[in-house]
Design a protein around this motif. Sequence first.
Motif, PDB file in Angstrom:
ATOM      1  N   LEU A  78      41.012  18.128  12.086  1.00  0.00           N
ATOM      2  CA  LEU A  78      42.207  17.767  11.321  1.00  0.00           C
ATOM      3  C   LEU A  78      42.012  16.529  10.451  1.00  0.00           C
ATOM      4  O   LEU A  78      42.700  16.370   9.447  1.00  0.00           O
ATOM      5  N   TYR A  79      41.085  15.671  10.823  1.00  0.00           N
ATOM      6  CA  TYR A  79      41.018  14.373  10.160  1.00  0.00           C
ATOM      7  C   TYR A  79      39.706  14.086   9.452  1.00  0.00           C
ATOM      8  O   TYR A  79      39.515  13.006   8.921  1.00  0.00           O
ATOM      9  N   GLY A  80      38.790  15.030   9.435  1.00  0.00           N
ATOM     10  CA  GLY A  80      37.633  14.891   8.567  1.00  0.00           C
ATOM     11  C   GLY A  80      36.419  14.238   9.193  1.00  0.00           C
ATOM     12  O   GLY A  80      36.333  14.012  10.406  1.00  0.00           O
ATOM     13  N   ALA A  81      35.474  13.907   8.303  1.00  0.00           N
ATOM     14  CA  ALA A  81      34.113  13.572   8.708  1.00  0.00           C
ATOM     15  C   ALA A  81      34.009  12.331   9.575  1.00  0.00           C
ATOM     16  O   ALA A  81      33.141  12.254  10.440  1.00  0.00           O
ATOM     17  N   ASN A  82      34.840  11.334   9.368  1.00  0.00           N
ATOM     18  CA  ASN A  82      34.661  10.077  10.083  1.00  0.00           C
ATOM     19  C   ASN A  82      35.378  10.042  11.427  1.00  0.00           C
ATOM     20  O   ASN A  82      35.237   9.076  12.177  1.00  0.00           O
TER      21      ASN A  82
ATOM     22  N   SER B 104      42.433  25.406  14.811  1.00  0.00           N
ATOM     23  CA  SER B 104      42.308  24.639  13.572  1.00  0.00           C
ATOM     24  C   SER B 104      40.909  24.823  13.015  1.00  0.00           C
ATOM     25  O   SER B 104      39.942  25.018  13.762  1.00  0.00           O
ATOM     26  N   ILE B 105      40.802  24.717  11.717  1.00  0.00           N
ATOM     27  CA  ILE B 105      39.490  24.707  11.087  1.00  0.00           C
ATOM     28  C   ILE B 105      39.561  23.869   9.817  1.00  0.00           C
ATOM     29  O   ILE B 105      40.572  23.883   9.114  1.00  0.00           O
ATOM     30  N   ARG B 106      38.504  23.137   9.589  1.00  0.00           N
ATOM     31  CA  ARG B 106      38.450  22.265   8.416  1.00  0.00           C
ATOM     32  C   ARG B 106      37.094  22.419   7.736  1.00  0.00           C
ATOM     33  O   ARG B 106      36.060  22.571   8.397  1.00  0.00           O
TER      34      ARG B 106
ATOM     35  N   SER C 257      34.512  22.616  10.637  1.00  0.00           N
ATOM     36  CA  SER C 257      34.821  22.013  11.937  1.00  0.00           C
ATOM     37  C   SER C 257      35.977  22.783  12.571  1.00  0.00           C
ATOM     38  O   SER C 257      37.143  22.552  12.227  1.00  0.00           O
ATOM     39  N   PRO C 258      35.701  23.689  13.499  1.00  0.00           N
ATOM     40  CA  PRO C 258      36.788  24.412  14.167  1.00  0.00           C
ATOM     41  C   PRO C 258      37.249  23.691  15.443  1.00  0.00           C
ATOM     42  O   PRO C 258      36.502  22.907  16.036  1.00  0.00           O
ATOM     43  N   ARG C 259      38.484  23.962  15.852  1.00  0.00           N
ATOM     44  CA  ARG C 259      38.984  23.494  17.137  1.00  0.00           C
ATOM     45  C   ARG C 259      39.877  24.579  17.726  1.00  0.00           C
ATOM     46  O   ARG C 259      40.760  25.118  17.041  1.00  0.00           O
ATOM     47  N   LEU C 260      39.662  24.909  18.991  1.00  0.00           N
ATOM     48  CA  LEU C 260      40.479  25.871  19.714  1.00  0.00           C
ATOM     49  C   LEU C 260      40.965  25.212  20.992  1.00  0.00           C
ATOM     50  O   LEU C 260      40.190  24.556  21.693  1.00  0.00           O
ATOM     51  N   SER C 261      42.234  25.405  21.310  1.00  0.00           N
ATOM     52  CA  SER C 261      42.757  24.799  22.531  1.00  0.00           C
ATOM     53  C   SER C 261      43.849  25.673  23.123  1.00  0.00           C
ATOM     54  O   SER C 261      44.546  26.420  22.417  1.00  0.00           O
TER      55      SER C 261
ATOM     56  N   GLY D 266      32.617  18.509  15.715  1.00  0.00           N
ATOM     57  CA  GLY D 266      32.854  17.399  14.812  1.00  0.00           C
ATOM     58  C   GLY D 266      31.573  17.090  14.070  1.00  0.00           C
ATOM     59  O   GLY D 266      30.482  17.485  14.484  1.00  0.00           O
ATOM     60  N   PHE D 267      31.690  16.423  12.977  1.00  0.00           N
ATOM     61  CA  PHE D 267      30.505  16.000  12.250  1.00  0.00           C
ATOM     62  C   PHE D 267      30.805  14.674  11.565  1.00  0.00           C
ATOM     63  O   PHE D 267      31.953  14.292  11.364  1.00  0.00           O
ATOM     64  N   ARG D 268      29.744  13.985  11.252  1.00  0.00           N
ATOM     65  CA  ARG D 268      29.886  12.704  10.549  1.00  0.00           C
ATOM     66  C   ARG D 268      28.904  12.676   9.398  1.00  0.00           C
ATOM     67  O   ARG D 268      27.688  12.766   9.607  1.00  0.00           O
ATOM     68  N   ASN D 269      29.440  12.575   8.202  1.00  0.00           N
ATOM     69  CA  ASN D 269      28.566  12.388   7.054  1.00  0.00           C
ATOM     70  C   ASN D 269      27.903  11.022   7.151  1.00  0.00           C
ATOM     71  O   ASN D 269      28.519  10.055   7.619  1.00  0.00           O
ATOM     72  N   PRO D 270      26.654  10.906   6.735  1.00  0.00           N
ATOM     73  CA  PRO D 270      26.064   9.574   6.655  1.00  0.00           C
ATOM     74  C   PRO D 270      26.954   8.649   5.841  1.00  0.00           C
ATOM     75  O   PRO D 270      27.510   9.046   4.809  1.00  0.00           O
ATOM     76  N   SER D 271      27.106   7.431   6.310  1.00  0.00           N
ATOM     77  CA  SER D 271      27.957   6.474   5.613  1.00  0.00           C
ATOM     78  C   SER D 271      27.309   6.084   4.294  1.00  0.00           C
ATOM     79  O   SER D 271      26.141   6.384   4.022  1.00  0.00           O
ATOM     80  N   THR D 272      28.076   5.382   3.458  1.00  0.00           N
ATOM     81  CA  THR D 272      27.509   4.912   2.196  1.00  0.00           C
ATOM     82  C   THR D 272      26.358   3.947   2.452  1.00  0.00           C
ATOM     83  O   THR D 272      25.417   3.865   1.655  1.00  0.00           O
ATOM     84  N   GLN D 273      26.402   3.210   3.582  1.00  0.00           N
ATOM     85  CA  GLN D 273      25.266   2.358   3.935  1.00  0.00           C
ATOM     86  C   GLN D 273      24.028   3.205   4.212  1.00  0.00           C
ATOM     87  O   GLN D 273      22.921   2.884   3.764  1.00  0.00           O
TER      88      GLN D 273
END
Length: 943
Positions: A213-217, A586-588, A600-604, A624-631
């Motif tokens: 629901l809230y994205g990469a971070n 949910s899926i994003r 990113s799916p979620r089932l509950s 979940g996943f995390r894109n590499p930060s700008t750093q």
Amino acid sequence: MRVYLLIMLLFSGISFAQNTITGSVTDGNKQSIPGANVVVVGENSGASTDFDGSFKLTTNAKLPFSIKVSAVGFESKTINVTAANQKVNVILKDEETKLDEIVVSASRTPERVLESPVTIERMGVQEIKRTASPSFYDGLENMKEVQMNTSSMSFKSINTRGFATVANTRFMQLVDGMDNSSPLLNFVLGNMIGVSEIDVQSVELLPGASSALYGANAFNGILFMTSKSPFTNQGISTYFKYGVTSQEAAGTNGYYDFGIRFAHAFNKYFAAKANFTYMEATDWYATNYNDKTRAGIDRTNPGYDGINVYGDEASTNIKGVGLKLEAMGLIPAGASNLLPNTTVSRTGYNEIDLTDNKAANKKIDFSFHGRPFGDERLEIIWQSKFGTGNAVYQGANRYYLNDFFMQQHKLEFKGKNFFLRGYTTSEDGGHSYDMIFTGINVNRKWKDDNTWFGQYAGAYIQGTLAGMTPEQAHAAGRATADTGRFLPGTAEFKNAFNQVINEADVLSGSKLVDNSKIYHSDANYNFRDIIKFAEIQLGGSFRAYELNSHGRIYTDANGPIDYNEYGAYAQLMKKFLDDRLKFTGSIRYDKSKNFDGNYSPRLSLVYSGGEKRNHNFRGSFQTGFRNPSTQDQYIGFNIGSAVLIGSAPDNLTRFSETFNLSAEGQAYSGGNATKDMTGLDAYGNSYIASSVNAFSAMAGSNPVAAAALLKKSRANYVKPEEVKAFELGYRSVFEGMSIDLNGYYNIYNNFIGTLNVISPFYGTAQDNPNIAAGTSDPGVQSIRAIQNGEYRVYQLYTNSDVEIHSLGFGVGLSKKVISDFEVGLNYNYAQFDFDQEKDPSFEPGFNTPKHRIKMSVGNDKLFKNFGFSVSGRWNSEYLWQAGFADGIIKSATVIDAQINYGIPKLKSVVKLGAANIGGKEYYQVIGAGLIGQQYFASWTINP
């Protein structure tokens, strides 16, 4: 004029149709209940009770209608209203209803905590009032799942479920829907631009992955802070705190904290509010003088590199200096043989001499709220937030954020079933500086490195010839080289210090420059009033970064770096079996500029059992996943001991340095006098640093065996990391006791971390170079570069190929016992599994205690207007791994306590409190200051 009269008549007609209800809300002991919610049943209009339990509600609902009165810890009550201007006095019955509270963040829709598909923690107005910590933000540490990492008194980083850091890019913090992360650094700076504690309506915490629901971070969790509406919480509120901090290193010092809130609803169409807060204190002194690379404190060690000592990062192999002195004819031929093959570092300065040790924070925010229809069907909000202050941030180095400034501006449209918002975040580094480079360059102001090391080598040789022991010769070498050193407190030192911190070039200064920005927009629509068979939501977001460190931190010397990402999501929620079974899916989809898109799916499932549906079992799976930060992608930052290099392809070519070559190096480089090094060398022609260290330790005694230890780095460019998260849980209110159990199991792939490598100025890095092949061999040439000290150390951002597993479980219990005494207990267990042998150079940085216990006891009604609370927490010891320093965080027991007294006539609460009462000073971050005690008194006026 006619139009004006028509508008006046229209507004008059509307006002005549309104009904105003006043009243009070008390408990069974006739004590007022502040913060109770009063809502018209079936409508959006509502109000909250003030300090003395009074409320005023204006509604367009036609008589007769009903109002519902609710408050945390009490049974809800519905009252019929039959007359205009009716006065309603409501008495609520005590009940343990913590798990019956309404939350929004777990599914982006209102639902009971009991029915949440994932673990969620909540802090409301009452919990904020009774917190025993110096501030509500400090009090979040007592919530289940929360781990706090204190880098500075004014900079605290929250984490859940492992892999904690000060620079926590895996955790999000939203205030009224705005991400508080720094545009340049990509992580939250504590509550520096957060919310005032007298303006907090609620805090919700989602531990663990929430990317669906809230994205990469949203990788390790999200903290949601919601402020009070000026429509329902009006008037002038203020607080003032004064206290002292006590630490062995810093002594006893004053602590000030002040805040004021103005809010007014001019009519049902327009309201506004403004907040101002100010905090000032002496920071915890950082005085850890242990050697970073050796056990204990031994400043007589020639290569001493103290954790909180800066400038000693400038070091070299003293035998190599002797060889250069011989080549220059400054010492006799063969004299370098008297020098040991050892590293010598310059004499550094303690951190407490390189900062004023002040922690401060000033926040101002204001917002304008318009309701075109006079109710919550549509609300238009303009909000601006400004924060500035002083704090110490610890990343690869220690940085003093001095007058750091950050601002946010938001325009939002929201209603019952939707929101649309856009905001921008910008920051200014102010007078911030890097403390390591401050120490390095203050040293260079009085003597350059070449002269210092040359004098050290010469004095060492003379001492050896005079019959000194090696220890005595080293002491003589340092004493000679330190002649003329600027001592802290002197005019020479102050002058050099001020020059260095105001110069951005790392060759002579340490100033941090930053004017980066974020532009963000997101939207959500809930179709529940249109589609009846299930609750369906759609939403999405877009973010654009404008990185602008003027070449100081990122490779943006020729102009800002633009970077963007976007995402969209859908969620379906459906109840079955007489509404006992709730399914949420949910899926994003998220796409970032330099990487492929991710789903990113979620089932509950949540099942509510029991006659009263108070036994709730839940299970969920999500990725979940995390894109590499700008750093991770765009940094090009010289930290002295290494250069941090981001792996974006265009970043590798933008970063460039030029080095002078020795005569031998020129011979191997086609006669070139210099060598240009770029990020391509870091990733494409380098050795793993640990293998070079092993080689150097053995090269003198067995060169062939030593060469076999060298390993070429094959680090790949950084890519998104992924997690598969499984969770089971149970919540219930049983015989007056709230029970919350949860367990989780996470599988991480492509975990992002850093790798130190060494890139030679000439030759080719390769596994096990054939040292017998002669200097015409590129592998042998690379060995000669290392032996001659002609190399560059880089810290790369990359992914581990080893799968990482983590698991944990938590237990939360609370119950009212013996009248109004409330007791709480929670326990968290966490561990991770990483096969270090498969990736020996990778530091996973779990940085989380295996065991944590938190307890609380309190009574808001010990006797009339008097209450108290005590909270305690304990954690087992654990290993801390970070780019700045590694070490063991010892177990700690911390007890906070407060007593409060309400003065209804003044609508005030007076509180006396203390944090870490009588406890030992303790670390939460290796390299930060030990945390001591805080004692405070506060006076809060809340009409």
